[in-house]
Scaffold this motif. Sequence first.
Motif, PDB file in Angstrom:
ATOM      1  N   TRP A   1       1.116   4.087  -2.932  1.00  0.00           N
ATOM      2  CA  TRP A   1       0.884   5.484  -2.566  1.00  0.00           C
ATOM      3  C   TRP A   1       2.053   6.354  -3.041  1.00  0.00           C
ATOM      4  O   TRP A   1       1.853   7.442  -3.585  1.00  0.00           O
ATOM      5  CB  TRP A   1       0.690   5.597  -1.068  1.00  0.00           C
ATOM      6  CG  TRP A   1       0.546   6.995  -0.548  1.00  0.00           C
ATOM      7  CD1 TRP A   1      -0.156   8.032  -1.106  1.00  0.00           C
ATOM      8  CD2 TRP A   1       1.141   7.518   0.639  1.00  0.00           C
ATOM      9  NE1 TRP A   1      -0.035   9.145  -0.329  1.00  0.00           N
ATOM     10  CE2 TRP A   1       0.746   8.863   0.742  1.00  0.00           C
ATOM     11  CE3 TRP A   1       1.950   6.968   1.630  1.00  0.00           C
ATOM     12  CZ2 TRP A   1       1.151   9.663   1.802  1.00  0.00           C
ATOM     13  CZ3 TRP A   1       2.339   7.775   2.674  1.00  0.00           C
ATOM     14  CH2 TRP A   1       1.949   9.094   2.755  1.00  0.00           C
TER      15      TRP A   1
ATOM     16  N   LYS B   1       1.646  12.133  -9.655  1.00  0.00           N
ATOM     17  CA  LYS B   1       0.889  13.365  -9.440  1.00  0.00           C
ATOM     18  C   LYS B   1       1.826  14.572  -9.382  1.00  0.00           C
ATOM     19  O   LYS B   1       1.543  15.617  -9.973  1.00  0.00           O
ATOM     20  CB  LYS B   1       0.083  13.252  -8.143  1.00  0.00           C
ATOM     21  CG  LYS B   1      -0.831  14.420  -7.862  1.00  0.00           C
ATOM     22  CD  LYS B   1      -1.640  14.195  -6.616  1.00  0.00           C
ATOM     23  CE  LYS B   1      -0.736  14.345  -5.411  1.00  0.00           C
ATOM     24  NZ  LYS B   1      -1.450  14.410  -4.135  1.00  0.00           N
TER      25      LYS B   1
ATOM     26  N   PHE C   1       1.828   6.719  -6.856  1.00  0.00           N
ATOM     27  CA  PHE C   1       0.764   7.660  -7.197  1.00  0.00           C
ATOM     28  C   PHE C   1       1.214   9.096  -6.940  1.00  0.00           C
ATOM     29  O   PHE C   1       1.012   9.985  -7.765  1.00  0.00           O
ATOM     30  CB  PHE C   1      -0.500   7.338  -6.379  1.00  0.00           C
ATOM     31  CG  PHE C   1      -1.575   8.383  -6.489  1.00  0.00           C
ATOM     32  CD1 PHE C   1      -2.334   8.490  -7.640  1.00  0.00           C
ATOM     33  CD2 PHE C   1      -1.810   9.256  -5.446  1.00  0.00           C
ATOM     34  CE1 PHE C   1      -3.313   9.457  -7.750  1.00  0.00           C
ATOM     35  CE2 PHE C   1      -2.788  10.222  -5.541  1.00  0.00           C
ATOM     36  CZ  PHE C   1      -3.544  10.330  -6.697  1.00  0.00           C
ATOM     37  N   ASP C   2       1.866   9.345  -5.799  1.00  0.00           N
ATOM     38  CA  ASP C   2       2.323  10.682  -5.450  1.00  0.00           C
ATOM     39  C   ASP C   2       3.407  11.159  -6.412  1.00  0.00           C
ATOM     40  O   ASP C   2       3.430  12.333  -6.792  1.00  0.00           O
ATOM     41  CB  ASP C   2       2.837  10.702  -4.009  1.00  0.00           C
ATOM     42  CG  ASP C   2       3.093  12.104  -3.510  1.00  0.00           C
ATOM     43  OD1 ASP C   2       2.181  12.952  -3.631  1.00  0.00           O
ATOM     44  OD2 ASP C   2       4.203  12.348  -3.002  1.00  0.00           O
TER      45      ASP C   2
ATOM     46  N   VAL D   1       0.836  -1.202   0.000  1.00  0.00           N
ATOM     47  CA  VAL D   1       0.000   0.000   0.000  1.00  0.00           C
ATOM     48  C   VAL D   1       0.871   1.253   0.000  1.00  0.00           C
ATOM     49  O   VAL D   1       0.618   2.200  -0.757  1.00  0.00           O
ATOM     50  CB  VAL D   1      -0.974  -0.008   1.213  1.00  0.00           C
ATOM     51  CG1 VAL D   1      -1.641   1.339   1.398  1.00  0.00           C
ATOM     52  CG2 VAL D   1      -2.017  -1.098   1.048  1.00  0.00           C
ATOM     53  N   ILE D   2       1.916   1.272   0.820  1.00  0.00           N
ATOM     54  CA  ILE D   2       2.818   2.426   0.870  1.00  0.00           C
ATOM     55  C   ILE D   2       3.536   2.596  -0.470  1.00  0.00           C
ATOM     56  O   ILE D   2       3.693   3.717  -0.960  1.00  0.00           O
ATOM     57  CB  ILE D   2       3.815   2.289   2.034  1.00  0.00           C
ATOM     58  CG1 ILE D   2       3.080   2.443   3.368  1.00  0.00           C
ATOM     59  CG2 ILE D   2       4.929   3.332   1.930  1.00  0.00           C
ATOM     60  CD1 ILE D   2       3.929   2.139   4.584  1.00  0.00           C
TER      61      ILE D   2
END
Length: 61
Positions: free
Chosen positions: A21, A28, A24-25, A17-18
């Motif tokens: 994340w 972005k 994704f960051d 999950v990390i």
Amino acid sequence: MNNFQLLEYAAWGISAVIGLWMLFDMIKTNIKYSEQTLLSSKEGEIEDVLVIDPTHQGGHR
């Protein structure tokens, strides 16, 4: 299945999950800011670009 195996699976799940994340960051951030801004090493250059409210320029000096 004992408690240690459950903890191991939970740790792998949390790390996945990390990792997602962080991916994704990264995507972005790369979309939002130019490569020139992200690679600048000049002090204050990034802060000037990221100021949303011009009355707060200069920080807490």
